[in-house]
Design a protein around this motif. Structure first.
Motif, PDB file in Angstrom:
ATOM      1  N   ILE A   1       0.854  -1.192   0.000  1.00 35.94           N
ATOM      2  CA  ILE A   1       0.000   0.000   0.000  1.00 35.94           C
ATOM      3  C   ILE A   1       0.888   1.239   0.000  1.00 35.94           C
ATOM      4  O   ILE A   1       1.635   1.463   0.939  1.00 35.94           O
ATOM      5  N   THR A   2       0.817   2.008  -1.064  1.00 35.58           N
ATOM      6  CA  THR A   2       1.639   3.209  -1.116  1.00 35.58           C
ATOM      7  C   THR A   2       0.903   4.361  -0.441  1.00 35.58           C
ATOM      8  O   THR A   2      -0.307   4.302  -0.230  1.00 35.58           O
TER       9      THR A   2
ATOM     10  N   ARG B   1       0.270   7.129  -1.733  1.00 34.70           N
ATOM     11  CA  ARG B   1      -0.655   7.713  -2.696  1.00 34.70           C
ATOM     12  C   ARG B   1      -1.966   6.924  -2.721  1.00 34.70           C
ATOM     13  O   ARG B   1      -3.059   7.498  -2.741  1.00 34.70           O
ATOM     14  N   SER B   2      -1.812   5.595  -2.678  1.00 32.11           N
ATOM     15  CA  SER B   2      -2.993   4.743  -2.688  1.00 32.11           C
ATOM     16  C   SER B   2      -3.796   4.938  -1.412  1.00 32.11           C
ATOM     17  O   SER B   2      -5.026   5.001  -1.422  1.00 32.11           O
ATOM     18  N   ARG B   3      -3.069   5.070  -0.300  1.00 26.52           N
ATOM     19  CA  ARG B   3      -3.748   5.280   0.984  1.00 26.52           C
ATOM     20  C   ARG B   3      -4.547   6.594   0.943  1.00 26.52           C
ATOM     21  O   ARG B   3      -5.703   6.644   1.365  1.00 26.52           O
TER      22      ARG B   3
ATOM     23  N   ALA C   1      -5.720   8.072  -1.659  1.00 26.46           N
ATOM     24  CA  ALA C   1      -6.862   7.933  -2.571  1.00 26.46           C
ATOM     25  C   ALA C   1      -8.009   7.210  -1.875  1.00 26.46           C
ATOM     26  O   ALA C   1      -9.183   7.587  -2.008  1.00 26.46           O
ATOM     27  N   HIS C   2      -7.684   6.173  -1.093  1.00 25.02           N
ATOM     28  CA  HIS C   2      -8.725   5.447  -0.365  1.00 25.02           C
ATOM     29  C   HIS C   2      -9.394   6.339   0.670  1.00 25.02           C
ATOM     30  O   HIS C   2     -10.613   6.318   0.830  1.00 25.02           O
TER      31      HIS C   2
ATOM     32  N   SER D   1     -11.685   8.738  -1.032  1.00 28.21           N
ATOM     33  CA  SER D   1     -12.899   8.073  -1.505  1.00 28.21           C
ATOM     34  C   SER D   1     -13.828   7.765  -0.323  1.00 28.21           C
ATOM     35  O   SER D   1     -15.052   7.925  -0.430  1.00 28.21           O
TER      36      SER D   1
ATOM     37  N   THR E   1      -7.613   5.686 -15.194  1.00 28.80           N
ATOM     38  CA  THR E   1      -8.043   6.428 -14.010  1.00 28.80           C
ATOM     39  C   THR E   1      -9.389   5.909 -13.530  1.00 28.80           C
ATOM     40  O   THR E   1      -9.612   5.702 -12.340  1.00 28.80           O
TER      41      THR E   1
ATOM     42  N   THR F   1      -8.956   2.395 -11.897  1.00 24.50           N
ATOM     43  CA  THR F   1      -8.338   2.527 -10.578  1.00 24.50           C
ATOM     44  C   THR F   1      -9.325   3.145  -9.591  1.00 24.50           C
ATOM     45  O   THR F   1      -9.427   2.711  -8.458  1.00 24.50           O
TER      46      THR F   1
ATOM     47  N   THR G   1     -10.695   1.720  -6.035  1.00 22.70           N
ATOM     48  CA  THR G   1     -10.571   2.517  -4.807  1.00 22.70           C
ATOM     49  C   THR G   1     -11.923   2.707  -4.141  1.00 22.70           C
ATOM     50  O   THR G   1     -12.068   2.560  -2.924  1.00 22.70           O
TER      51      THR G   1
END
Lengths: 211, 264
Positions: B2-3, B5-7, B9-10, B13, B48, B51, B55
């Protein structure tokens, strides 16, 4: 209190008393009066308080009582047998620290005639009851401490009223508590346990105490 | 892996989903909560969009039953595509069987259980068989030091100090909704004082997000007529005044409903 806890409390108290006694000269006043050295003045009164509690509890051995007496003798001599407290209160009738400090000595037999007369006057004028302090400090002056020890308190009703005025006595919702109020609570506990009805506690719960 | 950036984004959301649920609770939303989040996420172009959909699916699972709380609390009926959207998120990331092992998957299993259970109750045509219930939390033990960790969880062993216990209950807060009553709720009943302490501790540290989560249980207990050491309405009002973020405010609004203070 469990036996182990009581032993720990006793050991900590004993070590602290020995340390205070060994280093008492470091707390001597610098100069002929209080004006130039208020920090040392405060320390002397706190030392006297600690020593007077050793004698109050009556649970200490002969050696500890002797150390406590020597500490009180030292602090009393530094205050010129109470004259410095008398002069401070005479000049500044609202400097209640002098009355509070005097109580530590008076409860274990040290007396200053002028101070006694001054405190009687101080109580009669109503000053002691109306100094604009926070409630836990009021408790210190009026009940648990100074006026009671010197015979000028107004009894249990006053104790109730003053207790209710503190944070601990009214226990509002606990989440706005701040550092200074937490500090005030420790003082409220001290004064209540030092007071005439030390077995009583404020009625409200203190479930939030270690949050 | 989990990067960051991904964190982020989550989290974004999940905040968006919480704002949808919040609007629905206040009667200002559209006809769906989950479906509109997924549609918006999928609406973006190319990679996008794909992804974003993944997310958003994760966000639904992060909120668990909270995403459906407005339907429970207000009796609103969403448009039919809402249930399809929730089923899609469950199909994309199937809930694992209730684990016996370490704690985080066990918390995960309870959050999933809440979502699946509410879906089964609310959506027409969903099989009514209750999903298997994970085991209950360790009990809060007032005789151990407050930071004490339970020695074995969740199957037994010694109890737990109120600090970690209340934090865990906060992580399980999406279960604190009317109509749900499980071993976790039973633990809340017997740990009412620990929950009051946990909420107070978080507020004293200005951690409004955690405070709001723990307060969900206090509101649930108040609705269940359990006597509390503090005033839950004042507690919720304090968080409403000083806290922020949609997830925190969603907790506040759910508490308002459970306390009969909606519209405040």
């Amino acid at each position: 209190m469990s036996t182990a806890l009581a032993q720990t409390a006793h050991d900590v108290g004993s070590r602290a008393l020995h340390w205070l006694h060994a280093h008492r000269q470091a707390g001597a006043l610098d100069g002929p009066d209080l004006a130039g050295d208020m920090k040392a003045y405060t320390a002397l009164l706190e030392t006297a308080l600690a020593a007077s509690l050793v004698l109050r509890d009556g649970a200490s051995g002969g050696e500890q009582c002797a150390l406590a007496h020597e500490l009180l003798d030292f602090a009393w001599a530094q205050l010129k047998d109470g004259t410095l407290l008398y002069e401070r209160l005479l000049r500044q009738p609202l400097a209640t620290d002098a009355v509070e400090g005097y109580a530590h000595f008076a409860r274990v037999g040290y007396r200053h005639t002028g101070m006694e007369r001054l405190i009687t006057h101080f109580a009669a004028t109503g000053t002691a009851r109306t100094v604009e302090y926070v409630p836990n400090r009021r408790l210190a002056i009026a009940i648990a401490n100074a006026l009671r020890v010197t015979g000028h308190d107004q009894g249990a009703d006053d104790w109730e009223r003053l207790t209710r005025a503190t944070w601990l006595g009214s226990t509002p919702q606990p989440w706005h508590l701040d550092w200074m109020t937490g500090y005030a609570i420790t003082h409220t506990v001290f004064h209540l346990t030092d007071g005439p009805t030390s077995g009583q506690r404020p009625a409200s719960g203190t479930w939030w105490a270690n949050c | 892996m989990i990067t960051e950036r991904s964190r982020a984004a989550h989290c974004a959301s999940a905040e968006l989903l919480a704002s949808r649920a919040l609007e629905a609770l206040k009667g200002a939303g559209g006809s769906t909560i989950v479906a509109s989040l997924l549609q918006e996420a999928a609406g973006a172009d190319g990679t996008t969009g794909a992804t974003g959909l993944v997310t958003a699916t994760g966000a639904v699972r992060l909120l668990g039953a909270d995403a459906l709380a407005p339907y429970v609390l207000t009796g609103q009926t969403p448009a039919p595509e809402e249930w399809a959207a929730v089923r899609l998120t469950l199909a994309a990331l199937p809930p694992a069987a209730p684990p016996r092992g370490p704690e985080p998957p066990w918390i995960r299993a309870w959050i999933d259980w809440g979502l699946v259970t509410l879906l089964a109750r609310l959506a027409p045509g969903t099989p009514q068989a209750s999903p298997p219930m994970p085991s209950g939390p360790p009990h809060c033990d007032s005789t151990v030091p407050r930071h004490h960790s339970a020695t074995r969880t969740p199957q037994g062993g010694s109890g737990e100090g109120w600090v970690p216990w209340a934090l865990r209950m906060g992580q399980l807060a999406s279960l604190a909704l009317p109509g749900l009553d499980t071993p976790v709720h039973e633990a809340a009943r017997s740990g009412a004082e620990a929950l009051a302490r946990g909420a107070t501790r978080s507020l004293l540290r200005r951690d409004f997000v955690t405070a709001a989560r723990v307060t969900r249980w206090l509101a649930w207990l108040a609705a269940d007529n359990v006597a509390l050491a503090l005033d839950p309405a004042l507690l919720v009002e304090d968080i409403a005044l000083r806290g922020g973020g949609n997830r925190c405010l969603l907790d506040v609004e759910i508490c308002h409903h459970m306390l009969g203070l909606e519209g405040v």
